[in-house]
Design a protein around this motif. Structure first.
Motif, PDB file in Angstrom:
ATOM      1  N   ILE A 331       4.496   2.915 -10.622  1.00  0.00           N
ATOM      2  CA  ILE A 331       5.718   2.821  -9.812  1.00  0.00           C
ATOM      3  C   ILE A 331       5.599   1.633  -8.862  1.00  0.00           C
ATOM      4  N   ASN A 332       6.624   0.775  -8.866  1.00  0.00           N
ATOM      5  CA  ASN A 332       6.682  -0.403  -7.997  1.00  0.00           C
ATOM      6  C   ASN A 332       7.552  -0.097  -6.777  1.00  0.00           C
ATOM      7  N   ASP A 333       6.916   0.047  -5.625  1.00  0.00           N
ATOM      8  CA  ASP A 333       7.631   0.259  -4.359  1.00  0.00           C
ATOM      9  C   ASP A 333       7.259  -0.856  -3.383  1.00  0.00           C
ATOM     10  N   SER A 334       7.248  -2.098  -3.897  1.00  0.00           N
ATOM     11  CA  SER A 334       6.815  -3.236  -3.085  1.00  0.00           C
ATOM     12  C   SER A 334       7.683  -3.444  -1.858  1.00  0.00           C
ATOM     13  N   LYS A 335       8.919  -2.923  -1.905  1.00  0.00           N
ATOM     14  CA  LYS A 335       9.829  -3.079  -0.757  1.00  0.00           C
ATOM     15  C   LYS A 335       9.376  -2.253   0.447  1.00  0.00           C
ATOM     16  N   ALA A 336       8.388  -1.379   0.246  1.00  0.00           N
ATOM     17  CA  ALA A 336       7.863  -0.569   1.356  1.00  0.00           C
ATOM     18  C   ALA A 336       6.959  -1.435   2.228  1.00  0.00           C
ATOM     19  N   THR A 337       7.571  -2.174   3.136  1.00  0.00           N
ATOM     20  CA  THR A 337       6.805  -3.089   3.984  1.00  0.00           C
ATOM     21  C   THR A 337       6.457  -2.485   5.341  1.00  0.00           C
ATOM     22  N   ASN A 338       6.763  -1.207   5.543  1.00  0.00           N
ATOM     23  CA  ASN A 338       6.317  -0.536   6.766  1.00  0.00           C
ATOM     24  C   ASN A 338       5.863   0.886   6.422  1.00  0.00           C
ATOM     25  N   VAL A 339       5.216   1.534   7.363  1.00  0.00           N
ATOM     26  CA  VAL A 339       4.594   2.841   7.118  1.00  0.00           C
ATOM     27  C   VAL A 339       5.642   3.893   6.786  1.00  0.00           C
ATOM     28  N   ASN A 340       6.794   3.847   7.465  1.00  0.00           N
ATOM     29  CA  ASN A 340       7.820   4.853   7.232  1.00  0.00           C
ATOM     30  C   ASN A 340       8.367   4.779   5.808  1.00  0.00           C
ATOM     31  N   SER A 341       8.497   3.563   5.262  1.00  0.00           N
ATOM     32  CA  SER A 341       8.939   3.416   3.872  1.00  0.00           C
ATOM     33  C   SER A 341       7.945   4.058   2.915  1.00  0.00           C
ATOM     34  N   ASP A 363      -0.551  -6.772   8.050  1.00  0.00           N
ATOM     35  CA  ASP A 363      -0.336  -5.610   8.916  1.00  0.00           C
ATOM     36  C   ASP A 363       0.564  -5.993  10.094  1.00  0.00           C
ATOM     37  N   LYS A 364       1.594  -5.146  10.363  1.00  0.00           N
ATOM     38  CA  LYS A 364       2.512  -5.399  11.479  1.00  0.00           C
ATOM     39  C   LYS A 364       2.222  -4.461  12.648  1.00  0.00           C
ATOM     40  N   GLY A 365       0.923  -4.138  12.841  1.00  0.00           N
ATOM     41  CA  GLY A 365       0.563  -3.183  13.884  1.00  0.00           C
ATOM     42  C   GLY A 365       0.739  -1.760  13.409  1.00  0.00           C
ATOM     43  N   ASN A 366       0.409  -1.516  12.148  1.00  0.00           N
ATOM     44  CA  ASN A 366       0.681  -0.215  11.524  1.00  0.00           C
ATOM     45  C   ASN A 366      -0.120   0.929  12.133  1.00  0.00           C
ATOM     46  N   ASP A 367       0.557   2.079  12.247  1.00  0.00           N
ATOM     47  CA  ASP A 367      -0.103   3.338  12.608  1.00  0.00           C
ATOM     48  C   ASP A 367      -0.043   4.231  11.371  1.00  0.00           C
ATOM     49  N   TYR A 368      -1.173   4.341  10.669  1.00  0.00           N
ATOM     50  CA  TYR A 368      -1.192   5.054   9.397  1.00  0.00           C
ATOM     51  C   TYR A 368      -1.210   6.577   9.567  1.00  0.00           C
ATOM     52  N   PRO A 430       2.975  -0.609  -0.229  1.00  0.00           N
ATOM     53  CA  PRO A 430       1.878  -1.222   0.528  1.00  0.00           C
ATOM     54  C   PRO A 430       1.847  -0.994   2.042  1.00  0.00           C
ATOM     55  N   CYS A 431       2.969  -0.540   2.643  1.00  0.00           N
ATOM     56  CA  CYS A 431       3.031  -0.348   4.107  1.00  0.00           C
ATOM     57  C   CYS A 431       3.054  -1.667   4.876  1.00  0.00           C
ATOM     58  N   CYS A 432       2.868  -2.767   4.203  1.00  0.00           N
ATOM     59  CA  CYS A 432       2.629  -4.043   4.884  1.00  0.00           C
ATOM     60  C   CYS A 432       3.520  -5.143   4.322  1.00  0.00           C
ATOM     61  N   ALA A 433       3.715  -6.186   5.121  1.00  0.00           N
ATOM     62  CA  ALA A 433       4.371  -7.395   4.629  1.00  0.00           C
ATOM     63  C   ALA A 433       3.488  -8.043   3.572  1.00  0.00           C
ATOM     64  N   SER A 434       4.071  -8.947   2.809  1.00  0.00           N
ATOM     65  CA  SER A 434       3.407  -9.473   1.611  1.00  0.00           C
ATOM     66  C   SER A 434       2.767 -10.835   1.820  1.00  0.00           C
ATOM     67  N   PHE A 435       2.884 -11.393   3.028  1.00  0.00           N
ATOM     68  CA  PHE A 435       2.634 -12.820   3.175  1.00  0.00           C
ATOM     69  C   PHE A 435       1.170 -13.237   3.186  1.00  0.00           C
ATOM     70  N   ASP A 436       0.241 -12.274   3.043  1.00  0.00           N
ATOM     71  CA  ASP A 436      -1.162 -12.687   2.956  1.00  0.00           C
ATOM     72  C   ASP A 436      -1.495 -13.227   1.565  1.00  0.00           C
ATOM     73  N   LEU A 437      -0.938 -12.610   0.520  1.00  0.00           N
ATOM     74  CA  LEU A 437      -1.255 -13.005  -0.854  1.00  0.00           C
ATOM     75  C   LEU A 437      -0.030 -13.439  -1.658  1.00  0.00           C
ATOM     76  N   PHE A 438       1.177 -13.198  -1.138  1.00  0.00           N
ATOM     77  CA  PHE A 438       2.387 -13.407  -1.932  1.00  0.00           C
ATOM     78  C   PHE A 438       3.449 -14.137  -1.112  1.00  0.00           C
ATOM     79  N   GLN A 439       4.463 -14.633  -1.826  1.00  0.00           N
ATOM     80  CA  GLN A 439       5.551 -15.334  -1.147  1.00  0.00           C
ATOM     81  C   GLN A 439       6.525 -14.369  -0.487  1.00  0.00           C
ATOM     82  N   SER A 440       6.660 -13.176  -1.068  1.00  0.00           N
ATOM     83  CA  SER A 440       7.642 -12.196  -0.590  1.00  0.00           C
ATOM     84  C   SER A 440       7.325 -10.858  -1.229  1.00  0.00           C
TER      85      SER A 440
END
Length: 457
Positions: A331-341, A363-368, A430-440
């Motif tokens: 399952i691809n849920d790459s749009k989940a860029t924050n913990v709530n997603s 990481d955008k200051g995530n609280d897991y 991923p809970c996180c933005a993609s910009f460490d390894l990816f363009q988006s």
């Protein structure tokens, strides 16, 4: 009227050369304004070509202040923060700044269905658009998805627009009015834009109800504690249509004791088995309720609403089924860029501890801790994928049976394939933005899908 007022053309400066900016520039040109577009970065080639074709003057790679600070009005891209140096100078000169949505709204009398929320707004926007289009409504799709509202107003005519609105877009909206405003949820996001004050973010989101009258509608999740607290502090002019998982006082949409989705509005009411909804999971139930309520309020036939809720195919990168390989679902849920997603994604997974979860990125200051109970209940392994996985490894150490530390997508997918057995689900959320390894996040999702499909070979 003086000669000067006859000859003076309103000077419109557009900041940002993306979809919204180019659309605003074209609408300004259509309305006879003296238009200039400026982008501090590089304008994508297709947009630069569009500006050239329209003979609209523009610049990229910097801002020429003498060409900007003589504006009568500025249309600003949502991504430009008010603290940007050029925005500070524009504010000092007292030049009005508006959003593309605000600008476009001046030149159309179409009905506006506007959708916001920290999570789920793209799915709800596309689902609402799908219902209306399948019902034969002349409908446009705009905002964060679809094409520029301003461009559509300039060159097309639609009776209804369905618009996804981020908090950034809502910031510079003043006279615009949503006939139907949808508020799905509010959880912490983009707080760096709001001085790390949650109330500032809440205030931006609630601009969606600005200018609404008793003839308009406000649809919202009844059990969201942030929305509930804000509603106690403000006055709402619009008619309220709350939705909830179960029947509650005043709920306009809910699931009854027979597991049927019930939607009640003064114009249209409908009932259908929850199992017939094309989108599964609690969060998608709410998305379906919001879209269904919007359609009912627009007097769409209940048969059309029911059919569209049954056959909608979902959103790319949002709980998107990729493949079943040897009994393992990917399952691809790459749009989940924050913990709530990610919480919503895990909530939709079946119980039993058969999920292999890929986490990681910028990481955008995530609280897991928000997803910890669901991880303990449903996840058998975490595969961390990012340049810096220390926080994930440390937080989840001892809370799941297996953690793998990887630093590329290929290594992550290989690790998942090695860990998975028939009946498991590999979930990229991923809970996180993609910009460490990816363009988006789109790039991350597409590369994940390609890597999974390569496993079949």
């Amino acid at each position: 009227m003086t000669d000067n007022s006859i000859t003076h053309r309103k000077r419109l400066v557009v900041l940002g050369g993306g979809e919204s900016g180019v659309g605003a520039a074209i609408l300004g040109k259509e309305k006879g304004m003296d238009v200039f577009l400026s982008d501090y970065g590089n304008i994508p080639q297709r947009y630069a070509a569009q500006l050239e074709e329209e003979n609209i003057p523009f610049e990229q790679g910097g801002h020429s202040e003498h060409l900007i600070l003589n504006a009568d009005e500025v249309v600003k891209s949502p991504g430009i923060p008010p603290t940007a140096p050029i925005m500070v100078k524009i504010a000092e000169k007292g030049i009005p700044v508006i959003s593309e949505i605000e600008f476009a709204g001046r030149y159309t009398d179409a009905k506006m269905v506007c959708i916001t929320g920290s999570n789920g707004k793209t799915t709800t926007t596309l689902l609402t658009y799908h219902i209306l289009r399948e019902a034969g409504i002349n409908v446009g799709l705009a905002g964060n998805v679809g094409r520029s509202l301003a461009l559509q107003v300039a060159r097309e005519h639609h009776d209804v627009y369905v618009i996804e609105l981020s908090s950034f877009q809502l910031e510079n909206m003043y006279d615009f009015k949503a006939n139907i405003a949808v508020m799905l949820n509010i959880t912490p996001d983009h707080l760096d834009r709001y001085d790390y004050k949650m109330q500032n973010y809440i205030n931006a989101k609630f601009r969606i109800i600005r200018n609404q009258t008793p003839e308009d509608a406000f649809i919202f999740w009844q059990d969201d504690p942030v929305i509930e607290a804000q509603l106690r502090q403000i006055t709402i002019e619009a008619a309220k249509y709350p939705f909830s998982e179960h029947m509650e006082e005043e709920a306009a949409a809910y699931v009854d004791t027979l597991d049927n989705l019930i939607i009640n509005t003064p114009r249209t009411s409908l009932e259908m088995p929850r199992k017939d909804l094309s989108l599964h999971g609690l969060h998608n139930l709410y998305n379906s309720m919001a879209a269904g309520l919007s359609a009912c309020l627009l007097n769409i036939r209940k048969e059309d609403i029911r059919r569209a809720l049954e056959d909608f195919e979902g959103v790319e990168h949002r709980l998107e089924f990729v493949a079943d390989i040897d009994g393992v679902r990917y399952i691809n849920d790459s749009k989940a860029t924050n913990v709530n997603s990610c919480w919503y994604a895990l909530e939709s997974m079946p119980p039993g501890g058969n999920v292999i979860l890929i986490l990681g990125g910028k990481d955008k200051g995530n609280d897991y801790s928000e997803i910890e109970p669901l991880v303990r209940d449903k996840v058998k392994a975490i595969v961390a994928m990012g340049l810096h996985n220390e926080k994930i490894v440390e937080f989840f150490g001892g809370k799941v049976p297996v953690i793998r530390d990887t630093h590329s997508l290929q290594d992550a997918v290989d690790a998942c394939a090695a860990l998975a057995t028939a009946g498991d689900t590999v979930l990229l959320s991923p809970c996180c933005a993609s910009f460490d390894l990816f363009q988006s996040y789109e790039d991350r999702g597409r590369r994940f899908k390609n890597a999974v499909k390569a496993l079949k070979k």
